[in-house]
Design an enzyme around this catalytic site. Structure first.
Site, mmCIF file in Angstrom:
data_model
loop_
_atom_site.group_PDB
_atom_site.id
_atom_site.type_symbol
_atom_site.label_atom_id
_atom_site.label_comp_id
_atom_site.label_asym_id
_atom_site.label_seq_id
_atom_site.Cartn_x
_atom_site.Cartn_y
_atom_site.Cartn_z
ATOM 1 N N THR A 63 4.407 1.591 1.962
ATOM 2 C CA THR A 63 5.639 1.789 1.205
ATOM 3 C C THR A 63 6.503 2.855 1.863
ATOM 4 O OG1 THR A 63 4.648 1.082 -0.884
ATOM 5 C CG2 THR A 63 6.546 2.574 -1.028
ATOM 6 N N GLY B 7 0.821 -1.199 0.000
ATOM 7 C CA GLY B 7 0.000 0.000 0.000
ATOM 8 C C GLY B 7 0.857 1.252 0.000
ATOM 9 N N CYS B 8 0.216 2.392 -0.104
ATOM 10 C CA CYS B 8 0.956 3.652 -0.240
ATOM 11 C C CYS B 8 1.650 4.023 1.063
ATOM 12 C CB CYS B 8 0.034 4.763 -0.721
ATOM 13 S SG CYS B 8 -1.486 4.964 0.232
ATOM 14 N N TYR B 9 0.887 4.142 2.156
ATOM 15 C CA TYR B 9 1.529 4.438 3.436
ATOM 16 C C TYR B 9 2.566 3.366 3.796
ATOM 17 C CZ TYR B 9 -2.019 8.008 4.710
ATOM 18 O OH TYR B 9 -2.812 9.122 4.775
#
Lengths: 347, 347, 347, 347
Positions: free
Chosen positions: C152, C148-150
């Site tokens: 990462t 996921g973005c966070y």
């Protein structure tokens, strides 16, 4: 104390009415309705109102509203039309912030709003409400179809030119290039109003035809007493509040012979909320944000025969809820600016 | 009527003072100074004040200010230090929105502000001003060093925890991750504050050391009476107004045994401007914009032993000019919220 | 040429895949599916792709996708789970940008995503995909559950600290205060993501528990081989793209004895997309916008024992579609940066 | 490989040139000058360029630049005028992104730019550069005065109408209501460009006269071969990049008789960077952000005789640095789109 009801309190014009009315010294808020939110505290939806507004949403029924002296409709078109008659019959004043009672011609209404007008008789009693232009007729109205946001800005900008006995401009060839913040699209969840869509971008919309066009032309014709034709292009600005109308008019010989700055200053000399700025001014929307002011500047670039009129308002205040309160003050014989004295929030 | 002067009226805290004071029922604005703008109408610089504020800038001299009961310094550090003594001697109350009278320790001042403190004697008479924390001591102060914006948010968020007899948290290990709108950087033209730099971006700054760190630690130690250590990281948010402080504390056994929500609610029960929100709330800066409120929420994620306290204020109001007016009201025995009742502007 | 399909092409990660893949020299875009938009040109929905992307949406069926070598799922959780098995059976590589194959524990999945995991066997074959951390295991994977973005941003920020034999920090007490642009919430129309709601405001969300918490903790435990506990607070920034993770760790004696800057520089020395910035740097999200880079800076404020690690990525690129292309390059033995060389767009 | 120099690399058009040229397959960047930043790595000022651009600033001397085949001036007016002659004499091609070589008439230059033109002879050799309008004349030019940002948008929007043998519109009565992002004001620190001033606000500027007016009128006259008169009103949009020109023309009988949509499509049929959108389209600036495209839509509201032409460009790309690279490609006989194929970044 004026007892006030609000129908449709979950949108931006509804919450803005609450913000303004909560501090109005002559208002008692009796009811705010929302079918979907019955019994919920209003401040759960609008935390900015916490500690000051303790009312809860109720059903939008006559029962909820009949104790009111005045009811505001902060609703999409079609809603006030369905409910206003009953209220008016009960002697309650109605101020519709929506579009149901703006256009006098029901065919025009049907064409632009995609539904027939269900109350043609009531419409005849309704008074269009742009206070600086229709003040006298509003005073005794039982039902007011309040001017739209763009129409307020454009009509205020053109009124000094169009209310002269003799035409000063080519009245068939007016251009209003208007720009609005995103709150003008309301609080409905749509892709086009998402932050990631509207932010850091700019576009025109409704170029081939926008519902405010017939309203503006109707208002301008009423001012002028002559046929008026307008090209109206709305644009979406990546900001929340504010409208700037940039209006282009072609001066005729009569128009070229007069002092436009003086004309505007004199025309609006006694208007509390209209600020004709000094020559050369460049009004910005931030200078009216949160307030009921309109600021206007007149330019005549290069001394040529096209004049440029700039008008800024806050679309949610002078373009909607503030003007609604101003209208209420007028109806109840209070000073027009009562409860509307907040200074703009800038920056 | 309290006669008021403002030194340094061309920044955002100055114009915000004007916005608030213009509607204050007990205030008469006598003078606003700016060396660079002498004789210019204030509203030429701040068109949002047109029609309401008609005063002109004057020289920042004793002559301009000596008729005042109270003078606000809305100036960079170093200015109040140079001028306050004379005013205090004339019996004028001084409220400094800048940093000159915040730090009690002149060595700390010199270290963080890069200049010696020229008025160590006057500093001893000055009272630090965070109303909810230092109210009693402020009442008779002649000179107030008003709390900074970040320090206001962090201290309000920690006060209920740190004013207990027994420690509830690891007081050596507090983290304040703070986020501020760009107006916190003032109205000075710098590349970093340009729209094209700050917009559509996010960053931390002052990570290795920010001037508000010693101020916050001084305030927290005063509350706790015990040593306190803080990691403070400010961030720049692409918005104009607002601070959110996200504060992390490690609860000790005592802290884990109590009801934090109840602690906060009771602690701030009588504070007009402090809104302890219901459990689970997520305060947003927009809910206080333009107002003097602080909204606070307390979380204990996953039931673990780290508590998260969220505090929002408007950095220009509760974090500066609003708190300054609140302090003035306190000094002159007026209700603290006089002139500060505006509701937040949202959206 | 790699034949590529995209399931769910109407969101931001889908359109971002198109932007990146359109210029990838080894990719042929075979199909992009959307049940709601079948037969519509993709560029009608995303005019930014006009003149370059001429494909139309198709039904999300095996028929549409079976000619592909690899299929990206740019879909909400639940979708890939339902369709991936069939594709994998046909020998098609699958890269899921959604959450279905991130958490190894199906109970955790059910708890955080509110639905049972329908493919526990397939999940066992899936490989978590954060290239810089799991590169070797990804190379031969048939199914990748992309980070996921966070997760990462936080994992990249902590990896150098957590992959040492001996703990350098209190691994039970890590704080990740994360801030994301609004595009992280996707292209779904919701009130909270409206421009007028999210703009000119800042707030935390998911404070009591966010789905990325178990994913991050799982990733950190895998790095460290020891138990790890994290407090994770996401915040919404009024910008479209970008994540800044501000990570706080408490150094132990071992941690205090080493040169953190050198540790980070050496650790990421060979990573094309990881930029360890010089000491004292303050990375801003704008410096990676539109690119696959992560920029990292390490601070140790006041020489105390709390270190602050700052990480910026573009949530739609390194946090989603860019990392997906990087993973595809890895699977097909291409240079990892192929098609990902665009420079960030700043300002 | 073309050896390239840039004079004035610290502004937005300079950094944008670097972003584009860094990936241009036929360019070798030899020098970038800035008197104030000599020896500083360019990527210290523009961290977005880290890992890709390793050059340092040098003195703006002939020494630095004489090895170049082409030199771009990304400087305020007055700079190129002072330095270009020497470079041209050395056989170096010069592309000026500033205003020194746009206006053919030195008196007009002096009037609008407040300084005399020091190189009237050189000016005669200079070729105005708006590729789609002046391509053939540019090919052998030694010195190009590249079109300004607004002039690019307005001229592209009007070219199909004005290059006909017979007038289609009232050429004396054209209105261009233009809106630009704040990056158009450059990277200079001024109060008006501060985030807190420009954000969440909208205004017109330069209404009484803007430097781009004579440039646009000069270009339109060149197209039409007849006198042309324009009212030009620029506005400041709270976004970083992008221009929307809303152009109003009054169709004459000839103009009313033709199919405007077909006219535009045919006219721009072979232009790589010009996208005539389908009838009814509403181009938004986001759809060209970061790219060299112009998107154009033509409307004729209500079937009346005023046509509305909408044009969007990225002011820093097609309006400056991208068009500069396009011009360079033309000068060196490369495909015009080489190095300019990036897709727009949206959202």
């Amino acid at each position: 104390m004026i007892k006030v009801g609000i129908v449709g309190g979950t949108g931006y014009t509804g919450s803005e009415l609450l913000r303004l009315l909560a501090l109005h010294p002559q208002v008692e808020l009796k009811a705010i309705t929302s079918r979907a939110e019955v019994d919920q505290p209003v401040s759960d939806m609008f935390p900015a109102l916490r500690k000051k507004v303790n009312i809860r949403f109720t059903e939008p029924t006559l029962e909820s509203l009949k104790a009111c002296d005045v009811v505001f409709f902060a609703t999409p078109h079609g809603v006030a039309m369905a409910q206003a008659a009953e209220l008016v019959q009960h002697g309650i004043r109605v101020i519709d912030l929506g579009a149901d009672f703006r256009l006098q011609n029901t065919e025009e209404f049907a064409k632009w709003y995609g539904m027939p007008h269900s109350e043609p008789e009531l419409l005849k009693q309704a008074q269009y409400g742009l206070v600086e232009a229709t003040r006298e007729k509003m005073k005794n109205a039982r039902l007011i179809g309040l001017a739209g946001c763009y129409p307020t800005s454009v009509q205020l900008g053109l009124k000094p030119l169009l209310t002269q006995d003799e035409a000063l401009i080519d009245e068939q060839n007016i251009i209003a290039d208007c720009k609005s913040g995103v709150s003008g699209a309301g609080r409905k969840a749509t892709v086009g109003s998402l932050f990631s869509e509207a932010s850091e971008s700019f576009k025109a919309y409704g170029v081939s035809g926008h519902r405010h066009l017939p309203e503006i032309e109707q208002g301008l014709r009423a001012m002028s007493g002559r046929p008026v034709q307008l090209t109206f292009t709305p644009h979406l600005v990546p900001m929340v509040r504010g409208i700037l109308a940039t209006i282009y008019v072609k001066l005729n010989d009569k128009g070229k012979s007069i002092d436009l700055q003086a004309l505007y200053e004199q025309h609006y000399n006694n208007e509390y909320f209209i600020d004709v700025m000094p020559k050369g001014s460049l009004p910005e929307t931030k200078s009216v944000r949160g307030s009921n002011y309109a600021r206007i500047a007149v330019h005549q670039p290069q001394g040529r025969d096209t004049a440029v009129i700039l008008v800024v308002i806050d679309n949610l205040v002078k373009g909607a809820s503030g003007q609604a309160v101003q209208a209420m003050n007028l109806l109840f014989d209070l000073p027009e600016h009562m409860g509307l004295e907040q200074l703009p929030l800038a920056p």
